[in-house]
Design a protein around this motif. Structure first.
Motif, PDB file in Angstrom:
ATOM      1  N   ASP A 112       0.838  -1.198   0.000  1.00 39.43           N
ATOM      2  CA  ASP A 112       0.000   0.000   0.000  1.00 39.43           C
ATOM      3  C   ASP A 112       0.877   1.253   0.000  1.00 39.43           C
ATOM      4  O   ASP A 112       0.482   2.287  -0.537  1.00 39.43           O
ATOM      5  CB  ASP A 112      -0.907   0.028   1.231  1.00 39.43           C
TER       6      ASP A 112
ATOM      7  N   ASP B 277      -2.642   2.662  -6.995  1.00 40.09           N
ATOM      8  CA  ASP B 277      -3.033   3.310  -5.742  1.00 40.09           C
ATOM      9  C   ASP B 277      -1.960   3.192  -4.657  1.00 40.09           C
ATOM     10  O   ASP B 277      -2.185   3.591  -3.508  1.00 40.09           O
ATOM     11  CB  ASP B 277      -4.349   2.740  -5.223  1.00 40.09           C
TER      12      ASP B 277
ATOM     13  N   ARG C  33      -0.054  10.730  -4.661  1.00 35.51           N
ATOM     14  CA  ARG C  33       0.520   9.386  -4.757  1.00 35.51           C
ATOM     15  C   ARG C  33       2.002   9.374  -4.399  1.00 35.51           C
ATOM     16  O   ARG C  33       2.488   8.433  -3.781  1.00 35.51           O
ATOM     17  CB  ARG C  33       0.351   8.831  -6.175  1.00 35.51           C
TER      18      ARG C  33
END
Length: 318
Positions: free
Chosen positions: A69, A102, A156
């Motif tokens: 992540d 993501d 990001r």
């Protein structure tokens, strides 16, 4: 639980390498359960030489990045030599290109050079250690370099200045993900300052202020107890026993912000804490934090983090 993978490359600097596991690893929920799992990998899973007189062994290779992540790239001594994609070590560009869309990517200090060489910063704003900022700007004119801030969050991709600014950036991540109470707990456990905003200036070869024993720390502590009052520069300078000009000069030399900027930052910190932890109305919070009205609080909060007080409260209190 968010999955964090630290990518260790050759000549990695040990201090920066340890930051993610130390700070993200210290984030826990109200029941003491970890909020991040942090692992370290190298490109091929083999030991990595550090910038010190030892190597480190890792248990994962670059395949671990696929499930991340958050990917953290700590600084390595050779990174300022990377001036385009062809100068990156084999496999780095491919590993970063394979990340999920993501996945957030964090570059600490001169790891900004790696992200730029991989094309991840084209058209974006970034920062790096002030000493290497001019070299970066020459090598990567397509990146908007902000050489005098602690960190930059573009959504990001996130970049920090020197090593200590990497701590600020990681605490910013925790605050963004889980609120100020968790981030402050991490800071207390690690005995560091809870928050320095990204826009705060880097400490770049400033001379030591004259009469260092007559600094502004006592006045800052005094002001923090009176954020609800309409404090002005004259009030702060009077408490410090200085002229406004001298006080402003010494304050900026010690803090990196003007007194007015610092006051707004402290008031916003308190407002965010009250929005997360209390049932006070937004108007009452505006009074408690010295903004005076909910309109003024809303303007400052939206300017700082892009959301209204109500939206911020809903994010952290459901």
């Amino acid at each position: 639980m968010r999955r964090v993978v630290v990518l260790a490359l050759e000549e990695v600097i040990p201090f920066e390498l340890s930051l993610a596991s130390r700070f993200l690893g210290a984030a826990v929920d109200a029941d003491g359960r970890p909020l991040y799992s942090v692992i370290t990998c190298s490109l091929d899973g083999r030991p990595v030489r550090t910038s010190a007189d030892y190597a480190i062994s890792v248990e994962h290779d670059a395949s671990a990045l696929a499930a991340a992540d958050i990917v953290v790239i700590p600084a390595a001594r050779t990174f300022t030599e990377f001036v385009d994609r062809s100068t990156l070590p084999p496999g780095v560009s491919e590993a970063l290109a394979a990340l999920r869309s993501d996945t957030r990517i964090v570059g600490i200090c001169i790891a900004t050079f790696v992200l730029a060489a991989a094309g991840l910063l084209d058209g974006k704003t970034a920062t790096t250690h002030w000493y290497h900022a001019a070299r970066f700007q020459h090598a990567y004119p397509q990146v908007d370099m902000a050489p005098d801030v602690l960190f930059v969050d573009t959504g990001r991709v996130l970049t920090s200045a020197g090593a200590a600014a990497g701590i600020d950036l990681l605490l910013h991540l925790v605050r963004q993900d889980h609120g100020s109470a968790v981030a402050n707990h991490v800071a207390r456990r690690c005995v560091v300052q809870p928050q320095r905003e990204g826009g705060q200036a880097q400490y770049v070869e400033r001379p030591i202020p004259e009469h260092a024993d007559a600094g502004t720390a006592a006045t800052r502590a005094w002001a923090l107890e009176r954020l609800h009052d309409p404090l002005q520069l004259a009030d702060l300078a009077r408490h410090a026993g200085m002229s406004r000009r001298t006080f402003t000069r010494r304050f900026r030399a010690e803090v990196g912000l003007s007194p007015a900027q610092w006051l707004i930052q402290q008031r916003l910190d308190l407002a965010r804490h009250l929005l997360e932890s209390s049932d006070l109305t937004i108007g009452r919070i505006a009074e408690r934090t010295g903004f005076g009205s909910d309109v003024t609080l809303r303007q400052h909060l939206r300017a700082a983090i892009g959301v209204s007080p109500g939206a911020y409260r809903r994010t952290f209190r459901g």
